[in-house]
Design a protein around this motif. Structure first.
Motif, mmCIF file in Angstrom:
data_model
loop_
_atom_site.group_PDB
_atom_site.id
_atom_site.type_symbol
_atom_site.label_atom_id
_atom_site.label_comp_id
_atom_site.label_asym_id
_atom_site.label_seq_id
_atom_site.Cartn_x
_atom_site.Cartn_y
_atom_site.Cartn_z
ATOM 1 N N ALA A 158 41.552 51.137 51.210
ATOM 2 C CA ALA A 158 42.536 50.155 51.670
ATOM 3 C C ALA A 158 43.697 50.015 50.698
ATOM 4 N N GLY A 159 43.575 50.617 49.525
ATOM 5 C CA GLY A 159 44.649 50.551 48.552
ATOM 6 C C GLY A 159 44.742 49.226 47.829
ATOM 7 N N VAL A 160 43.604 48.548 47.637
ATOM 8 C CA VAL A 160 43.600 47.267 46.934
ATOM 9 C C VAL A 160 42.722 47.391 45.696
ATOM 10 N N ARG A 161 42.850 46.424 44.818
ATOM 11 C CA ARG A 161 42.131 46.481 43.551
ATOM 12 C C ARG A 161 40.638 46.238 43.756
ATOM 13 N N GLN A 162 39.849 46.680 42.811
ATOM 14 C CA GLN A 162 38.415 46.437 42.857
ATOM 15 C C GLN A 162 38.136 44.978 42.488
ATOM 16 N N PRO A 163 37.200 44.321 43.158
ATOM 17 C CA PRO A 163 36.942 42.897 42.910
ATOM 18 C C PRO A 163 36.093 42.666 41.670
ATOM 19 N N PHE A 164 36.026 41.383 41.279
ATOM 20 C CA PHE A 164 35.135 40.972 40.196
ATOM 21 C C PHE A 164 33.716 40.894 40.742
ATOM 22 N N THR A 165 32.813 41.631 40.150
ATOM 23 C CA THR A 165 31.444 41.660 40.666
ATOM 24 C C THR A 165 30.651 40.418 40.285
ATOM 25 N N ILE A 166 31.179 39.597 39.383
ATOM 26 C CA ILE A 166 30.424 38.420 38.948
ATOM 27 C C ILE A 166 30.689 37.213 39.841
ATOM 28 N N GLN A 167 31.523 37.370 40.838
ATOM 29 C CA GLN A 167 31.786 36.260 41.750
ATOM 30 C C GLN A 167 30.539 35.960 42.577
#
Length: 448
Positions: A204-213
């Motif tokens: 999708a061309g977006v950044r990788q999320p924070f996995t600690i959420q």
């Protein structure tokens, strides 16, 4: 319970393609929020032909009886509408929103609300990118936009290649679904979902999320099962809707990240699936029985007309011509009711035919299928491999006409059917009376 108004009409069938075209555009990105920022369902409203006792929220909240329960709604979406993923996602989201709002852990602060301003900014950015991409396309290639002929990235068309060759689903292979073609479970652990979700974010061309959420693992499963391309329960979303959702989910796991998707799904369920479900449920007979009822109605009408003509041409008294009214009234009422999907014989007992998928399934198997259909993360909703499909196709027409029956428990549905029956009787008395009066008024032929 009394009758509906005699001017009652069934809900009109809402075609999926026409609904998609009318629902597309800016409306899919508009917002409907509570004061606390959480996404809420659209206003249920009062659709034409649907009483308040059969409203969408009433069914979802368990306020109805068979065959109008949420379980019946789910089976309808699986076997008739072929869009059960919408209700499955809807039920998951409602449960997720409740669990998230009730969570009292410190990590909840790591998942901020996805505000309307952020949504608008994301949508504007996506639209600008789409416009820029269209402008950059070589002249004449716009017609291939979104098709298999569209060039992807730096891929080049190889001379002599078959243009109708079906490309691979994606680079992620068979891991996109929990079940392979043979229904054998594949890896469903958290790392597998995280890997697939990461690939979806990258695509999708977006950044990788924070996995600690909080709830990030569950969100990954939602992406893999409902949002990404070739998901086993992929929602019918436009490319901008899909990308906007992925952008929101890359920032937060807050329920408001689903605002665009949820509004589309909620609107689809309320404005298309729900009216169609009510309309379909009004029919108390299977197609074979309804066709038989229509043929019977036409036959009785023909008999009434022939009888009236014979008595008019004979030396019989005028009073005998009124006998044709019996066949005409029965025929017209049967035909009118059958036109609306009802069999007057089944209605007389407030019965309905057992659905094809209910005929050959024992209670244990039925409970298993129901449990699977209500699981938020399971296999696709395909049913072509179920044994009842072949068995019902082999069932002869006579057996289909006289299939097993069951009592209709929902009072509101019986009320609608009673109203349609009264409408059919009034129509038959009116038109049958007119035809009979014509036969009686015509001078006798005295031919025999």
């Amino acid at each position: 319970m009394g009758l509906m108004p005699l001017t009652y009409t069934r809900p009109k069938h809402v075609d999926r393609d026409s609904w998609n075209s009318s629902a597309s555009g800016d409306s899919s990105f508009s917002d409907n929020e509570k004061s606390d920022g959480s996404v809420k369902s659209g206003v249920s409203g009062h659709s034409a032909g649907i009483p308040d006792s059969l409203a969408f929220d009433k069914i979802i909240n368990g306020g109805t009886c068979p065959p109008m329960t949420v379980r019946d709604f789910m089976t309808y979406l699986i076997y008739v509408e072929h869009a059960a993923e919408n209700l499955q996602f809807y039920l998951w989201y409602k449960d997720y929103e409740k669990r998230f709002n009730e969570a009292d852990t410190a990590d909840v602060k790591l998942a901020p609300e996805w505000t309307q301003a952020m949504q608008d900014e994301a949508v504007a950015k996506i639209r600008k990118e789409n416009v820029d991409n269209v402008r950059k396309e070589p002249k004449g290639t716009e017609i291939f936009k979104g098709t298999d002929f569209e060039k992807q990235g730096n891929d080049k068309v190889i001379d002599g290649a078959n243009p109708f060759h079906t490309p691979p689903q994606s680079s992620r292979g068979e891991a996109a679904s929990e079940y392979t073609a043979s229904n054998a479970p594949v890896s469903t652990n958290a790392s597998s979902y995280q890997t697939q979700a990461s690939e979806a974010f990258q695509a999708a061309g977006v950044r990788q999320p924070f996995t600690i959420q909080p709830f990030r693992e569950e969100i990954n499963r939602v992406i893999v099962n409902y949002i990404m391309d070739d998901a086993p329960r992929q929602l019918n979303l436009s490319a901008p809707e899909q990308k906007a959702a992925m952008l929101a989910l890359s920032h937060t796991t807050h329920p408001t990240a689903f605002r665009g998707i949820f509004k589309t799904i909620d609107s689809s369920l309320r404005r298309q699936a729900h009216p169609n479900f009510v309309r379909w449920s009004i029919c108390n007979g299977n197609p074979a029985r309804v066709f038989f009822a229509r043929a019977l109605g036409v036959g009785l009408i023909i008999i009434g007309l022939v009888l009236g003509i014979i008595l008019t041409l004979s030396k019989a008294g005028r009073g005998y011509r009124a006998l044709s009214a019996i066949a005409l009234v029965l025929g017209i009422s049967t035909l009118v009711a059958a036109y609306k999907g009802m069999c007057v014989v089944l209605h007389g007992m407030h019965h309905r035919h057992i659905r094809p998928w209910e005929l050959f399934v024992d209670s244990e198997r039925a409970d298993s299928l129901e449990k699977r259909s209500f699981e938020s993360f399971s296999s696709s909703n395909s049913y072509e491999d179920e044994p009842w499909v072949v068995k019902y196709e082999k069932r002869n027409v006579v057996r289909k006409v006289f299939d097993r029956e069951v009592w209709i428990q929902e009072p509101a549905l019986r009320q609608i059917q009673d109203t349609i029956f009264i409408q059919a009787m009034l129509a038959s008395i009116l038109f049958g009376g007119i035809l009979t009066a014509i036969f009686v008024a015509i001078p006798g032929g005295n031919y025999f």
